[in-house]
Enzyme design. Structure first.
Site, mmCIF file in Angstrom:
data_model
loop_
_atom_site.group_PDB
_atom_site.id
_atom_site.type_symbol
_atom_site.label_atom_id
_atom_site.label_comp_id
_atom_site.label_asym_id
_atom_site.label_seq_id
_atom_site.Cartn_x
_atom_site.Cartn_y
_atom_site.Cartn_z
ATOM 1 N N GLY A 133 1.785 -10.488 21.856
ATOM 2 C CA GLY A 133 2.977 -10.891 22.574
ATOM 3 C C GLY A 133 3.662 -12.084 21.959
ATOM 4 O O GLY A 133 3.310 -12.565 20.897
ATOM 5 N N ASP A 134 4.652 -12.558 22.662
ATOM 6 C CA ASP A 134 5.488 -13.644 22.172
ATOM 7 C C ASP A 134 4.814 -14.975 22.461
ATOM 8 O O ASP A 134 4.872 -15.490 23.572
ATOM 9 C CB ASP A 134 6.855 -13.576 22.849
ATOM 10 N N GLY B 211 6.116 -17.474 15.249
ATOM 11 C CA GLY B 211 7.175 -17.513 14.245
ATOM 12 C C GLY B 211 7.917 -18.838 14.241
ATOM 13 O O GLY B 211 8.215 -19.385 13.187
ATOM 14 N N HIS C 126 11.402 -13.195 14.950
ATOM 15 C CA HIS C 126 11.910 -14.463 15.425
ATOM 16 C C HIS C 126 13.185 -14.815 14.672
ATOM 17 O O HIS C 126 13.453 -14.303 13.598
ATOM 18 C CB HIS C 126 10.859 -15.569 15.288
#
Length: 141
Positions: free
Chosen positions: A17-18, A22, A46
């Site tokens: 997941g996020d 990045g 990103h």
């Protein structure tokens, strides 16, 4: 420890997941000579802002925007060549020279269009099983 004063720094995620990997890699990249990424493909990404210009990276290492960095796509990275060149187009448009500064491991995985077709068929079969039609494919990007 910030990583800014270390000779070597690694940014690893603890889950899918996020997680902001990045963004953190971008912050650190300008201070390092080599920026690498390994494992995974272009299904995430990103935005990098450099000199007021936005670049959307899904596959490329973010160090490409810094002229002093060598960039490596390492073992296990899933490389779709049309997607890679699509991401380099904005760099070309603004005169950021990336050629000669991007190395791709001979153990990176090549993703071809037929892989996407097969993955889509498999996802459709799975969607029929749960009835939602909402699945996340691994080759969709």
């Amino acid at each position: 420890v910030t990583g800014l004063d270390a000779r070597v720094c690694a940014v690893l995620g603890g889950q899918w997941g996020d997680e902001g990997k990045g963004k953190l890699a971008d912050i650190l990249a300008k201070e390092y000579d080599v920026v690498c990424r390994f494992n995974g493909g272009a299904n995430a990404g990103h935005t990098v802002i450099a000199d007021g210009r936005k670049f959307a990276f899904h596959l490329l290492p973010c160090g490409l925007i810094y002229p002093h960095t060598m960039n490596i796509m390492g073992n296990g990275t899933v490389v779709n060549l049309p997607g890679l060149f699509e991401e380099t187009e904005p760099l070309d448009e603004v005169g950021i020279e990336w050629r000669g500064r991007l190395l791709i491991s001979n153990r990176a995985q090549m993703l071809f269009e037929f892989h996407k077709v097969i993955d889509g068929i498999n996802e459709q079969r799975r969607a029929g099983a749960d009835g939602t039609g909402k699945t996340i494919g691994t080759t969709g990007k």
